[in-house]
Enzyme design. Structure first.
Site, short mmCIF file in Angstrom:
data_model
loop_
_atom_site.label_atom_id
_atom_site.label_comp_id
_atom_site.label_asym_id
_atom_site.label_seq_id
_atom_site.Cartn_x
_atom_site.Cartn_y
_atom_site.Cartn_z
N SER A 178 -14.19 8.44 5.89
CA SER A 178 -14.79 7.75 7.03
C SER A 178 -16.25 7.40 6.74
O SER A 178 -16.53 6.64 5.83
CB SER A 178 -14.65 8.59 8.30
OG SER A 178 -13.30 8.60 8.72
N LYS B 145 -6.03 5.94 12.68
CA LYS B 145 -7.31 6.56 13.01
C LYS B 145 -7.06 7.63 14.07
O LYS B 145 -7.19 7.40 15.27
CB LYS B 145 -8.31 5.52 13.51
CG LYS B 145 -9.75 6.06 13.53
CD LYS B 145 -10.20 6.44 12.13
CE LYS B 145 -11.58 7.09 12.11
NZ LYS B 145 -11.94 7.58 10.79
#
Length: 622
Positions: free
Chosen positions: A410, A204
Site C-alpha cells: 500500500s 482492498k
C-alpha cells in the site's frame, strides 16, 4: 533574656548551616557521579577475551528487528553490567555480523543457537540468518540448535543447524500458516457509530473489519494465494534441511492427532520419530554434550562459550565505518505504519524519514540510497511526502534502491514505485495498490444519551466534516471522488515508476496483495534478495564498492529529545497500559493494538489512506 535566646539558637543555626552545606555537597557529588557514569558509559569499552575453541552462543532473547533503537549511554552501561537483560530486541544486522565473523574466526569452533526466548521474527529475516549460517557451515564448522520447545518460527531457524536437540518434556509445534483478523461490525452497531467507508479496489479489504463480521470471499481468495506460497516455501526449506520427504512432512502436520496417538501423546517423542530433531536431552545432558564438543571454559564448570553481545564488542559492525571513504551507499531503515509528522517508536513518521533521506541527499559522499522498508502503509499524504523526497534525491543524481522486508505494501509501495530498483524477499508481502477513507460519525451514539446536534452555516458545505452530524449525500460524493482521485494518482505513480501501461497496473491493483516471488513475475519488483542484495544492486548502479554501505542516522539534539523518543510509544505499548496482560490474552493483545494504531492515522490532512491493514500479527507464523 535576648542573650539567653541567642545562646540557645546558636546550635540550631549551626545545625541548619551544616545540613544545608552537607546537602549541597551531597547533591554536587551525585551530579558529578552521574557525569562520570555517562563518560564511562560513552568511553569505556571492556576488554573481552574470546577463548580458543569456543562456541558462539546465540541465546536469542526478544524480537528480531532491523531498526536499531536509540539507547542512551547510561542505559548501555547498565545493560552491560546486567549482561544485556534490559535488551528486549535483537538487531538483525548484529546477528549477521557475528555469524559471518565467527566463520572466519579460528577461535570459534561451533555455533550454538538457543531459541528458548526468541520473540517475533519474520520469514524473510530467518531466511537471511539462514544464509549466514550456510556460509558459516561452509567453513567446516558445526552448528547446533537447542530449545526446551520450538514454535514453527523457532524451528524454521533451527532447521539450518547440523543437529537439533529438544528437551524430553518439550515439543515442536508446527500448525501451518493462517490469517485471523478481528471484525468489529457488530460492536460498531452496538455503539451506534456510523462508519462511512470510501474505497477503490475489489481486493482492498483493509476496511472490512469495520464493515463485516467475517472474511469476505474476495479476501479469502487473495489471502489463500500468497499464504499458500509462503507455506510451500517453508515446507520446501524444512524438507531440504532435514532431508525429509516434503509430502510426508505435510501429512504429519495434518495428521497431528493420529500421530500423537501413535506415541502415547508424547510430543517430544513424536518430533524424534518424525525426524524433526536429532535427540532429546535434558539441560544436564545438553551441557555434557557441549563440553565434549568445545571443552570447559577456563576456570569454570560451564562449556566453553562466548555470548553474542560480548562477541560483538570484538568486531566492527557492518555499515558503520565511513572514515576515509569518499563514496558511500547510505542505508536508511524504516518500519511501522506511515504517518505525517515525526511518529513514535515503531512508526514511520514522514517528517523524520524525510530528514534521514535529506541528510543522505545533501551528503556529497553518498552516491546511492538504500531504503530498508517494513510497512503495511498508512497515510497517503505522508507516503507522498516520502516519495517526493526520494524523487528529489534521484534528481540530484543519487541512485535509489528499495529493500523490502516482511511487508512493504500500500503506502509502502506508493513511496517505493519510483525507485531505480526494488529488491524484495520471496516472502515479502507487497502491492496492495488501493486507497480508502473511513470516517466515523456519532450522531446516533449521542442520540442514545439524549444529545442532539443542529446548526447553520454560510454555505451549503459549511457543516461538512462534523463528526456529530450525519454525512450528507453531497459530502459522501465529494469524499468518494477524493478516494478515486487518490487511486488514479497511485496507478499513475506505479505506471510511471515501473514503466508499465496504466491498464496493466490496474489489473495488478484493486488492493491485491502479492508475495515477493509473484511480484517479481508481475514486474512489481526487480529482483529477489535481502538488504545485502539491495546494497549490492545500489553499488552496481552507482559504481561504488558494496563495502561502502553506511547507516544514515540522525543524532538527537540533546538528551531531552532522546528521552522523549524513548517515552513516545505506539498503540502496542498503550495497549499494555490500558489492558493489563491478565485481562487480554497474548494472542489478542497484538491484533488489538494494531487495530488501535489505525485510529492514530486520523491525522492525514485529507483522511485518505493507502494501508494494507493486514498486521503481521494476523499472520500466524510463530
Amino acid at each position: 533574656m535576648k542573650k539567653f535566646f541567642f545562646v540557645l539558637s546558636r546550635p540550631v543555626v549551626w545545625s541548619y548551616k551544616f545540613l544545608r552545606s552537607g546537602l549541597t555537597v551531597l547533591s554536587n557529588l551525585l551530579f558529578l557521579g552521574l557525569i562520570a557514569l555517562v563518560l564511562i558509559a560513552a568511553l569505556y569499552t571492556p576488554q573481552v577475551h574470546v577463548p580458543m575453541g569456543s562456541a558462539l552462543l546465540l541465546a536469542l532473547e526478544g524480537d528480531i528487528v532491523e531498526q536499531r533503537s536509540s539507547i542512551d549511554p547510561v542505559t548501555k552501561l547498565l545493560n552491560r553490567l546486567i549482561d544485556g537483560r534490559l535488551q528486549e530486541k535483537i538487531f538483525l544486522q548484529d546477528m549477521l555480523d557475528a555469524i559471518r565473523a565467527a566463520g572466519d574466526d579460528q577461535r570459534i569452533k561451533l555455533l550454538l543457537i538457543n531459541t528458548n526466548r526468541m520473540g517475533t521474527v519474520s520469514l524473510d529475516q530467518i531466511r537471511t540468518i539462514g544464509a549466514a549460517i550456510e556460509a558459516f557451515k561452509r567453513t567446516g564448522k558445526k552448528v547446533i540448535a537447542m530449545s526446551d520447545s520450538f514454535n514453527q518460527a523457532q524451528y524454521y531457524l533451527a532447521s539450518w543447524a547440523d543437529k537439533i536437540y529438544l528437551h524430553p518434556m518439550g515439543a515442536v509445534t508446527i500448525r501451518g500458516f493462517s490469517v485471523f483478523r478481528l471484525y468489529a461490525r457488530e460492536l460498531i452497531d452496538k455503539l451506534a457509530i456510523n462508519f462511512h467507508v470510501f474505497r477503490v479496489g475489489t481486493f482492498k479489504s483493509a476496511v472490512e473489519p469495520l464493515l463485516r463480521d467475517n472474511m469476505s470471499p474476495e479476501e479469502k481468495e487473495d489471502f489463500s494465494l500468497w499464504l499458500g506460497k509462503l507455506w510451500n516455501l517453508y515446507c520446501d526449506d524444512i524438507a531440504q534441511h532435514r532431508k525429509l520427504d516434503k509430502q510426508v512432512f505435510i501429512d504429519n502436520v495434518n495428521q497431528l492427532v493420529a500421530q500423537l496417538g501413535s506415541v502415547g501423546g508424547d510430543r517430544a517423542q513424536l518430533a524424534l520419530v518424525t525426524g524433526l530433531v536429532d535427540g532429546l536431552k535434558s539441560h544436564q545432558e545438553m551441557d555434557a554434550l557441549l563440553r565434549r564438543e568445545v571443552g570447559t571454559a577456563p576456570g569454570k564448570e560451564e562449556f566453553n562459550a562466548i555470548g553474542l553481545q560480548d562477541y560483538l564488542s570484538t568486531i566492527t559492525p557492518s555499515y558503520t565505518d565511513s572514515q576515509g571513504k569518499k563514496e558511500l551507499i547510505g542505508i536508511i531503515t524504516a518500519s511501522g505504519n506511515i504517518l505525517p509528522g515525526d511518529g513514535a517508536a515503531g512508526q514511520i513518521g514522514a517528517a523524520d524519514l524525510v530528514k534521514h533521506i535529506r541528510k543522505a541527499r545533501q551528503d556529497t559522499r553518498v552516491k546511492a540510497i538504500v531504503l530498508r522498508l517494513v510497512t503495511g502503509g498508512g497515510s497517503a499524504f505522508a507516503s507522498e511526502l516520502i516519495r517526493e523526497e526520494l524523487a528529489a534525491a534521484k534528481k540530484d543524481g543519487k541512485i535509489v534502491v528499495i529493500s523490502m522486508g516482511a511487508m512493504a505494501a500500500s503506502g509502502g509501495y506508493w513511496l517505493a514505485a519510483d525507485a531505480d530498483a526494488i529488491v524484495a524477499a520471496p516472502t515479502t508481502l507487497t502491492g496492495s495498490i488501493g486507497i480508502f477513507g473511513a470516517i466515523p460519525t456519532v450522531e446516533k451514539t449521542l442520540a442514545q444519551v439524549g444529545l442532539h446536534g443542529d446548526g447553520i452555516g454560510t454555505t451549503d458545505i459549511a457543516l461538512f466534516g462534523n463528526l456529530a452530524a450525519p454525512i450528507s449525500p453531497e459530502e459522501a460524493s465529494a469524499l468518494q471522488m477524493d478516494v478515486e482521485r487518490g487511486y488514479h494518482q497511485f496507478i499513475d505513480i506505479v505506471a510511471q515508476g515501473r514503466h508499465m501501461p496504466g491498464a496493466q497496473v490496474e489489473k495488478l491493483a484493486e488492493g491485491r496483495v502479492w508475495d515477493g516471488a509473484t511480484a517479481l513475475e508481475l514486474g512489481l519488483v526487480d529482483r529477489l534478495g535481502d538488504l545485502q542484495d539491495a546494497v549490492d544492486e545500489a553499488a552496481k548502479r552507482a559504481k561504488v564498492p558494496a563495502k561502502n554501505g553506511y547507516f544514515i542516522e540522525l543524532t538527537p539534539d540533546n538528551y531531552l529529545e532522546r528521552f522523549s523518543q524513548l517515552i513516545e510509544q505506539p498503540a502496542e505499548a498503550l495497549m499494555a497500559r490500558i489492558w493489563p496482560s491478565a485481562l487480554v490474552p497474548a494472542s489478542l493483545r497484538q491484533p488489538l493494538a494494531e487495530h488501535l494504531d489505525v485510529f492514530q492515522l486520523g491525522n492525514d490532512p485529507r483522511g485518505i489512506y493507502s494501508h494494507c491493514l493486514l498486521p503481521l500479527s494476523a499472520l500466524s507464523f510463530q
